[in-house]
Design an enzyme around this catalytic site. Structure first.
Site, short mmCIF file in Angstrom:
data_model
loop_
_atom_site.label_atom_id
_atom_site.label_comp_id
_atom_site.label_asym_id
_atom_site.label_seq_id
_atom_site.Cartn_x
_atom_site.Cartn_y
_atom_site.Cartn_z
N ASP A 102 0.96 -1.19 -0.05
CA ASP A 102 -0.08 0.12 0.12
C ASP A 102 0.72 1.39 -0.10
O ASP A 102 1.78 1.31 0.42
CB ASP A 102 -0.88 0.04 1.28
CG ASP A 102 -1.80 -1.14 1.50
OD1 ASP A 102 -1.99 -1.80 0.70
OD2 ASP A 102 -2.05 -1.39 2.70
N1 URA Z 1 -1.17 -5.78 3.97
C1 URA Z 1 -1.45 -4.70 4.12
O1 URA Z 1 -2.55 -4.41 4.74
N2 URA Z 1 -0.98 -3.74 3.25
C2 URA Z 1 0.24 -4.03 2.71
O2 URA Z 1 0.73 -3.09 2.08
C3 URA Z 1 0.42 -5.31 2.71
C4 URA Z 1 -0.11 -6.23 3.52
#
Ligand code: URA
Length: 234
Positions: A102
């Site tokens: 993310d």
């Molecule tokens: N889980 C999440 O919530 N975000 C990420 O970037 C990776 C795994």
């Protein structure tokens, strides 16, 4: 592969520009000899403008992704590709991220132009665990580990339970979570389902490969030993 095509595929410029570069003598071997378009010189011995060529096709990179960068080539705002040399965007085949983090997650992110390698890493059969360091808004209740390990946890709007995941509690509001799959926003959604909220999230490890001092925003080319570590799990 002919030199013009090789250089163009690495993103140094168009084929026409590469013909000009060769004509002007900007492409040499390590002894400074100008290379012709039909040269059979080994990739590692070719210099462009006195610099060794970028890695050949089949490259894998590890980046320590900073917060605020998006794993996309098209979105608005800062992109993880902005942290690589500009010409990498012009590489053929393209350099893609292996999975995504993310925008507000930092840590280990792989890139490759090798589709077979990419599928090997993300395939459930490969069992490549991903390790996340998690900071939480509220103290852990104590039963999260059992739920996460159950293999029965369902996330909202999904119809398949999550695979068992391992939770290591570090203190009241910090934990390490080891996942064996990668669903959308998985870590954040898992903790949200327990009534908590992830305030900071970093991926510290992919299989047996860690960041080992790689600075935020920095990246490096993986060796064959590094690549094997991804599948070694320790
Ligand atoms: N889980 C999440 O919530 N975000 C990420 O970037 C990776 C795994």
């Amino acid at each position: 592969m002919r030199l013009v095509k090789l250089l163009a595929n690495l993103g140094y410029g168009s084929r026409k520009e590469m013909q000009t570069a060769i004509r002007h003598g900007w492409v040499t071997d390590r002894d400074g000899n100008r290379l012709k378009a039909d040269a059979k010189t080994a990739h590692e011995d070719i210099l462009f403008d006195d610099e060794p060529l970028d890695p050949a096709q089949g490259v894998v990179l590890l980046m320590n992704k900073p917060l605020g960068y998006t794993c996309s080539t098209k979105d608005q705002g800062r992109l993880v590709h902005d942290l690589l040399p500009d010409r990498f965007r012009m590489r053929k085949p393209v350099l893609s991220t292996i999975g995504r983090l993310d925008k507000e997650t930092s840590g280990a992110l792989l890139f490759t132009d090798d589709g077979t390698f990419l599928h090997k890493v993300i395939s459930p059969k490969a069992h490549v665990p991903k390790v996340y360091e998690v900071s939480l808004d509220r103290p852990l209740k104590g039963d999260e580990g059992v739920l996460f390990a159950s293999g029965e946890m369902m996330l909202e709007s999904e119809d398949k339970p999550l695979k068992p995941a391992e939770l290591q509690v570090l203190d009241e509001t910090h934990a390490r979570l080891i996942l064996h799959e990668g669903r959308y926003h998985q870590v954040r959604r898992m903790f949200a389902a327990t009534g908590n909220h992830v305030t900071e999230l970093t991926r510290s490890r992919i299989g047996g490969l860690g960041l080992d001092g790689l600075e935020e925003g920095a990246w490096r080319v993986l060796s064959d030993v590094d690549k094997a570590l991804i599948f070694s799990g320790d």
